[in-house]
Motif scaffolding. Structure first.
Motif, PDB file in Angstrom:
ATOM      1  N   ASP A  20       3.139   3.325 -14.286  1.00 20.64           N
ATOM      2  CA  ASP A  20       2.600   4.248 -13.131  1.00 20.64           C
ATOM      3  C   ASP A  20       2.778   3.478 -11.848  1.00 20.64           C
ATOM      4  O   ASP A  20       2.316   2.592 -11.626  1.00 20.64           O
ATOM      5  N   VAL A  21       3.671   4.434 -10.928  1.00 17.85           N
ATOM      6  CA  VAL A  21       3.904   3.758  -9.528  1.00 17.85           C
ATOM      7  C   VAL A  21       2.327   3.455  -8.826  1.00 17.85           C
ATOM      8  O   VAL A  21       2.407   2.370  -7.695  1.00 17.85           O
ATOM      9  N   ALA A  22       1.226   4.123  -9.195  1.00 14.04           N
ATOM     10  CA  ALA A  22      -0.009   3.692  -8.694  1.00 14.04           C
ATOM     11  C   ALA A  22      -0.359   2.177  -8.726  1.00 14.04           C
ATOM     12  O   ALA A  22      -1.161   1.760  -7.973  1.00 14.04           O
ATOM     13  N   LYS A  23       0.267   1.477  -9.985  1.00 12.44           N
ATOM     14  CA  LYS A  23      -0.209   0.449 -10.109  1.00 12.44           C
ATOM     15  C   LYS A  23       0.157  -0.745  -9.234  1.00 12.44           C
ATOM     16  O   LYS A  23       0.071  -1.854  -9.355  1.00 12.44           O
ATOM     17  N   LEU A  24       1.442  -0.282  -8.328  1.00 13.95           N
ATOM     18  CA  LEU A  24       1.788  -1.046  -7.183  1.00 13.95           C
ATOM     19  C   LEU A  24       0.693  -1.131  -6.104  1.00 13.95           C
ATOM     20  O   LEU A  24       0.940  -2.086  -5.233  1.00 13.95           O
ATOM     21  N   LEU A  25      -0.156  -0.383  -6.101  1.00 15.31           N
ATOM     22  CA  LEU A  25      -1.131  -0.504  -4.825  1.00 15.31           C
ATOM     23  C   LEU A  25      -1.826  -1.615  -4.543  1.00 15.31           C
ATOM     24  O   LEU A  25      -1.884  -2.022  -3.332  1.00 15.31           O
ATOM     25  N   PRO A  26      -2.408  -2.364  -5.392  1.00 13.85           N
ATOM     26  CA  PRO A  26      -2.971  -3.601  -5.080  1.00 13.85           C
ATOM     27  C   PRO A  26      -2.033  -4.471  -4.450  1.00 13.85           C
ATOM     28  O   PRO A  26      -2.297  -5.374  -3.678  1.00 13.85           O
ATOM     29  N   PHE A  27      -0.768  -4.694  -4.812  1.00 18.99           N
ATOM     30  CA  PHE A  27       0.428  -5.532  -4.437  1.00 18.99           C
ATOM     31  C   PHE A  27       0.687  -5.153  -2.964  1.00 18.99           C
ATOM     32  O   PHE A  27       0.843  -5.965  -2.010  1.00 18.99           O
ATOM     33  N   ALA A  28       0.697  -3.944  -2.526  1.00 18.66           N
ATOM     34  CA  ALA A  28       0.988  -3.268  -1.341  1.00 18.66           C
ATOM     35  C   ALA A  28      -0.034  -3.694  -0.338  1.00 18.66           C
ATOM     36  O   ALA A  28      -0.096  -3.978   0.845  1.00 18.66           O
ATOM     37  N   MET A  29      -1.439  -3.503  -1.035  1.00 22.47           N
ATOM     38  CA  MET A  29      -2.640  -3.716  -0.199  1.00 22.47           C
ATOM     39  C   MET A  29      -2.516  -5.334   0.291  1.00 22.47           C
ATOM     40  O   MET A  29      -3.095  -5.692   1.565  1.00 22.47           O
ATOM     41  N   LYS A  30      -2.016  -6.297  -0.332  1.00 23.26           N
ATOM     42  CA  LYS A  30      -1.824  -7.638   0.110  1.00 23.26           C
ATOM     43  C   LYS A  30      -1.050  -7.656   1.371  1.00 23.26           C
ATOM     44  O   LYS A  30      -1.266  -8.560   2.198  1.00 23.26           O
ATOM     45  N   GLY A  31       0.072  -6.953   1.147  1.00 25.77           N
ATOM     46  CA  GLY A  31       0.915  -6.852   2.666  1.00 25.77           C
ATOM     47  C   GLY A  31      -0.094  -6.393   3.695  1.00 25.77           C
ATOM     48  O   GLY A  31       0.195  -6.677   4.990  1.00 25.77           O
ATOM     49  N   GLU A  32      -0.712  -5.290   3.660  1.00 30.22           N
ATOM     50  CA  GLU A  32      -1.640  -5.028   4.599  1.00 30.22           C
ATOM     51  C   GLU A  32      -2.688  -5.951   5.100  1.00 30.22           C
ATOM     52  O   GLU A  32      -2.844  -5.968   6.200  1.00 30.22           O
ATOM     53  N   GLU A  33      -3.364  -6.594   4.250  1.00 26.46           N
ATOM     54  CA  GLU A  33      -4.065  -7.643   4.450  1.00 26.46           C
ATOM     55  C   GLU A  33      -3.400  -8.662   5.327  1.00 26.46           C
ATOM     56  O   GLU A  33      -3.980  -9.336   6.195  1.00 26.46           O
ATOM     57  N   MET A  34      -2.006  -9.143   5.105  1.00 25.12           N
ATOM     58  CA  MET A  34      -1.433 -10.092   5.884  1.00 25.12           C
ATOM     59  C   MET A  34      -1.161  -9.420   7.230  1.00 25.12           C
ATOM     60  O   MET A  34      -1.007 -10.107   8.169  1.00 25.12           O
ATOM     61  N   ALA A  35      -0.639  -7.965   7.455  1.00 24.67           N
ATOM     62  CA  ALA A  35      -0.364  -7.429   8.496  1.00 24.67           C
ATOM     63  C   ALA A  35      -1.505  -7.351   9.600  1.00 24.67           C
ATOM     64  O   ALA A  35      -1.192  -7.442  10.784  1.00 24.67           O
ATOM     65  N   CYS A  36      -2.575  -6.911   8.968  1.00 28.47           N
ATOM     66  CA  CYS A  36      -3.637  -6.474  10.095  1.00 28.47           C
ATOM     67  C   CYS A  36      -4.963  -7.219   9.770  1.00 28.47           C
ATOM     68  O   CYS A  36      -6.177  -6.841  10.353  1.00 28.47           O
ATOM     69  N   GLY A  37      -4.871  -8.073   8.646  1.00 31.49           N
ATOM     70  CA  GLY A  37      -6.167  -8.704   8.435  1.00 31.49           C
ATOM     71  C   GLY A  37      -7.160  -7.898   7.483  1.00 31.49           C
ATOM     72  O   GLY A  37      -8.130  -8.662   7.229  1.00 31.49           O
ATOM     73  N   HIS A  38      -6.769  -6.748   6.968  1.00 31.85           N
ATOM     74  CA  HIS A  38      -7.556  -6.130   6.231  1.00 31.85           C
ATOM     75  C   HIS A  38      -6.852  -5.255   5.192  1.00 31.85           C
ATOM     76  O   HIS A  38      -6.007  -4.547   5.581  1.00 31.85           O
ATOM     77  N   GLY A  39      -7.379  -5.491   4.033  1.00 28.40           N
ATOM     78  CA  GLY A  39      -6.513  -4.880   2.805  1.00 28.40           C
ATOM     79  C   GLY A  39      -6.661  -3.330   2.729  1.00 28.40           C
ATOM     80  O   GLY A  39      -7.061  -3.025   1.674  1.00 28.40           O
ATOM     81  N   HIS A  40      -6.706  -2.532   3.701  1.00 24.15           N
ATOM     82  CA  HIS A  40      -6.949  -1.055   3.344  1.00 24.15           C
ATOM     83  C   HIS A  40      -5.674  -0.367   2.835  1.00 24.15           C
ATOM     84  O   HIS A  40      -4.636  -0.857   2.700  1.00 24.15           O
ATOM     85  N   ALA A  41      -5.913   1.079   2.241  1.00 25.01           N
ATOM     86  CA  ALA A  41      -5.031   1.574   1.336  1.00 25.01           C
ATOM     87  C   ALA A  41      -4.464   2.730   2.046  1.00 25.01           C
ATOM     88  O   ALA A  41      -3.853   3.645   1.403  1.00 25.01           O
ATOM     89  N   ASP A  42      -5.115   3.404   3.261  1.00 28.65           N
ATOM     90  CA  ASP A  42      -4.976   4.765   3.666  1.00 28.65           C
ATOM     91  C   ASP A  42      -3.841   4.977   4.116  1.00 28.65           C
ATOM     92  O   ASP A  42      -3.261   5.843   4.481  1.00 28.65           O
ATOM     93  N   ASN A  43      -2.926   3.826   4.375  1.00 31.19           N
ATOM     94  CA  ASN A  43      -1.135   4.001   4.878  1.00 31.19           C
ATOM     95  C   ASN A  43      -0.511   3.682   3.369  1.00 31.19           C
ATOM     96  O   ASN A  43       0.384   4.508   3.221  1.00 31.19           O
ATOM     97  N   VAL A  44      -0.687   2.607   2.798  1.00 30.70           N
ATOM     98  CA  VAL A  44       0.104   2.285   1.412  1.00 30.70           C
ATOM     99  C   VAL A  44      -0.229   3.176   0.478  1.00 30.70           C
ATOM    100  O   VAL A  44       0.971   3.635  -0.388  1.00 30.70           O
ATOM    101  N   ALA A  45      -1.164   3.974   0.383  1.00 33.67           N
ATOM    102  CA  ALA A  45      -1.385   4.923  -0.768  1.00 33.67           C
ATOM    103  C   ALA A  45      -0.831   6.083  -0.758  1.00 33.67           C
ATOM    104  O   ALA A  45       0.193   6.511  -1.515  1.00 33.67           O
ATOM    105  N   PRO A  46      -0.654   6.672   0.656  1.00 31.89           N
ATOM    106  CA  PRO A  46       0.301   7.781   0.639  1.00 31.89           C
ATOM    107  C   PRO A  46       1.862   7.500   0.734  1.00 31.89           C
ATOM    108  O   PRO A  46       2.665   8.355   0.381  1.00 31.89           O
TER     109      PRO A  46
END
Length: 335
Positions: free
Chosen positions: A145-171
């Motif tokens: 399931d592609v949704a299983k990539l979400l935790p890895f995408a959130m690692k990128g968000e944490e690096m980009a803005c200091g907070h691993g939120h999912a409201d951009n990477v999930a959609p």
């Protein structure tokens, strides 16, 4: 009425529950597009977001002989993004994915082509990260399931803005309109939406760094404001399920974040007035800004609103970019 619900698996399950993968042949190449996103959707700070058709980012990924990840080229960023793989959101997320499947012995070369403005509030880092993760998933023949990539995408968000939120990477990853019900454990729900709902997006070319935009948000709120916000979020979700555009519009009010972040956006309330007078259903800030967006009932109204807002920004001597889109249900795609 279509009702789609897809729950992402908890983080710990994504890492341990994967089959073995064979390495693709050296020279294998893939090119992937991932879309921009509108996060928060006015009242849903850090828990709501949707994908749009344009703009977006592209990643070209090639399998090389030497194990490890290199980034050979980045375009469209005016030199702002790092080529060092340990500092780039795309390579950091891809590396985390490879570690989870035990295939760090692969060699990868990555090209990142930015097709959208950095710091626009449209999920620029998310689009890049999702494109990279979708590329490596396809290269490795991973049919989970592609949704299983979400935790890895959130690692990128944490690096980009200091907070691993999912409201951009999930959609960006799942497509469509998304609700993050919980972060611990991660639980993401894909919401239905009216198919004729259009979005007008305008990016005023001014600098609003995401980290700074988060730091000015209040950390304590009063109960009255919280109740108002809960009611609006519930109304928005109800409107999406019942296809009630009027309910969607009157629910998109924010008493917590918008009053603070709007200060960073030139003439925000005047732009809202102009958009609503031109037929917008709702109007608000996309992500942390400075981009703003309006929902409309048709494409013609969305284009007219973009034209009016751009003319207003031009009168303020501010350059801008505009996009018109329906909600993108496809998410990333191989080009």
């Amino acid at each position: 009425m279509e009702q789609e619900i897809e729950a992402a698996m908890p983080v710990q399950d994504t890492i341990n529950d994967r089959p073995a993968h064979n390495l693709p042949p050296v020279g294998t190449q893939i090119r992937v597009f991932a879309p921009a996103t509108v996060a928060n959707v006015v009242c849903g700070f850090d828990v709501l977001g949707f994908a749009v058709n344009e703009p977006g980012d592209e990643v070209i990924m090639r399998v090389t002989e030497t194990p490890g990840i290199t980034i050979s080229k980045i375009t469209g960023d005016n030199g702002r993004l790092p080529l060092a793989p340990e500092k780039n959101t795309v390579s950091v997320s891809v590396q985390a994915y490879l570690e989870s499947i035990g295939r760090t012995d692969i060699g990868l070369d990555i090209e990142l082509h930015k097709k959208m403005p950095i710091g626009s509030g449209l999920g620029s880092s998310s689009a890049s990260t999702v494109a990279g993760l979708f590329a490596i998933k396809n290269l490795m023949g991973d049919d989970t399931d592609v949704a299983k990539l979400l935790p890895f995408a959130m690692k990128g968000e944490e690096m980009a803005c200091g907070h691993g939120h999912a409201d951009n990477v999930a959609p960006a990853l799942l497509g469509g309109f998304v609700l993050i019900r919980s972060y611990e454990p991660l639980d993401v729900i894909r919401l239905p939406h009216p198919k004729d709902l259009h979005c007008a997006i305008v990016f005023p070319d001014v600098d609003v760094p995401t980290r700074e935009a988060r730091q000015i948000i209040r950390t304590k709120i009063n109960m009255k404001d919280a109740v108002t916000q809960w009611g609006n979020i519930a109304g928005l979700v109800s409107g999406l399920y019942t296809q009630d555009i009027d309910l969607i519009g009157r629910s998109m009010q924010d008493v917590l974040v918008e009053p603070v972040r709007s200060i960073l956006i030139p003439d925000f309330y005047k732009m809202r007035e102009l958009a609503m007078e031109a037929g917008a259903v709702s109007f608000g800030i996309s992500g942390s800004g400075p981009s703003v967006f309006a929902f409309t009932r048709d494409e013609e109204t969305a284009k007219r609103i973009n034209q009016i807002l751009q003319q207003h920004l031009t009168s303020l001597k501010i350059n801008s970019y505009a996009y018109t889109s329906t909600i993108n249900d496809a998410g990333p795609r191989v080009l």
